[in-house]
Design a protein around this motif. Sequence first.
Motif, PDB file in Angstrom:
ATOM      1  N   PRO A   1       0.811  -1.219   0.000  1.00  0.00           N
ATOM      2  CA  PRO A   1       0.000   0.000   0.000  1.00  0.00           C
ATOM      3  C   PRO A   1       0.847   1.274   0.000  1.00  0.00           C
ATOM      4  N   ALA A   2       0.349   2.291  -0.699  1.00  0.00           N
ATOM      5  CA  ALA A   2       1.081   3.556  -0.812  1.00  0.00           C
ATOM      6  C   ALA A   2       1.344   4.181   0.558  1.00  0.00           C
ATOM      7  N   HIS A   3       0.381   4.047   1.466  1.00  0.00           N
ATOM      8  CA  HIS A   3       0.560   4.691   2.782  1.00  0.00           C
ATOM      9  C   HIS A   3       1.690   4.031   3.572  1.00  0.00           C
ATOM     10  N   VAL A   4       1.935   2.742   3.349  1.00  0.00           N
ATOM     11  CA  VAL A   4       3.038   2.050   4.012  1.00  0.00           C
ATOM     12  C   VAL A   4       4.371   2.593   3.495  1.00  0.00           C
ATOM     13  N   ILE A   5       4.448   2.760   2.180  1.00  0.00           N
ATOM     14  CA  ILE A   5       5.661   3.277   1.554  1.00  0.00           C
ATOM     15  C   ILE A   5       5.929   4.716   1.998  1.00  0.00           C
ATOM     16  N   GLU A   6       4.903   5.553   1.941  1.00  0.00           N
ATOM     17  CA  GLU A   6       5.060   6.967   2.282  1.00  0.00           C
ATOM     18  C   GLU A   6       5.452   7.153   3.747  1.00  0.00           C
ATOM     19  N   LYS A   7       4.860   6.343   4.621  1.00  0.00           N
ATOM     20  CA  LYS A   7       5.170   6.446   6.046  1.00  0.00           C
ATOM     21  C   LYS A   7       6.633   6.113   6.313  1.00  0.00           C
ATOM     22  N   ALA A   8       7.147   5.072   5.637  1.00  0.00           N
ATOM     23  CA  ALA A   8       8.538   4.666   5.836  1.00  0.00           C
ATOM     24  C   ALA A   8       9.499   5.751   5.353  1.00  0.00           C
ATOM     25  N   ILE A   9       9.190   6.349   4.193  1.00  0.00           N
ATOM     26  CA  ILE A   9      10.062   7.394   3.646  1.00  0.00           C
ATOM     27  C   ILE A   9      10.017   8.646   4.513  1.00  0.00           C
ATOM     28  N   THR A  10       8.820   9.027   4.934  1.00  0.00           N
ATOM     29  CA  THR A  10       8.670  10.209   5.793  1.00  0.00           C
ATOM     30  C   THR A  10       9.416  10.028   7.108  1.00  0.00           C
TER      31      THR A  10
END
Length: 238
Positions: A60-69
Amino acid sequence: MGRAYQNRKESMAKTSDMKAKIYSRYSREIYMCAKSGGSEPTGNLALASLLERAKKEQVPAHVIEKAITKAAGGGGEDFAVARYEGFGPGNTMIIVDCLTDNPNRTYGDVRTCFNKVKAKLGAAGAVSHLFDHDAIFVFAGDDEEPVLEALMEADVDVSDIEVADGKITVFAPHTEFGNTRNALKAAFPNIDFEVEEIQFIPQMMTAIEGVDIEQFEKLVDMLNFCDDVQNVYHNAEY
């Protein structure tokens, strides 16, 4: 050469629990990659490749974005790479790659998995010298000549190229991952990698049967459900 490699997608269970584990592993790997090499994919080729792979695996995109943030914000957990080597059922050889914030816990978890099937952990280097540590790229195609030519022009050190079933597989030293990926992308702008990762590839396979298969699969399943385990490589053939 018919070199055996393990496509991560083929080994994934379809249960929701396993998907959650997969998302967690990608989150941790993305976090580490972004923290060490920068959170912008354009300047971090390893991250760009990892993000493409995660999207193909439907993370999921939110998993990816959370890790990068989280990585961009600094702080956070300090994960370290841990690698364990051992001998599984039927004298198979196994390498377990982990990302951990508690090496003692991770070692205990991995050792427990081995102990439950009467397998044995070895010292560092016990089996890895019988594996090649290679970058692997798999994509559609049936003619390796233009691929080899493109890689040679880019001065990429290629270990091997195979063509089978309408797919081309390029093997290169793990240190050449970025150069190989860049050269292939430049030569074939529309290339779509089915596999693009670094793996341990066994130099020889070990055939197992009967009870050994059952115990081997049990061991791999237990390892895959350990939170800190990222990848399991082996030379079992059955």
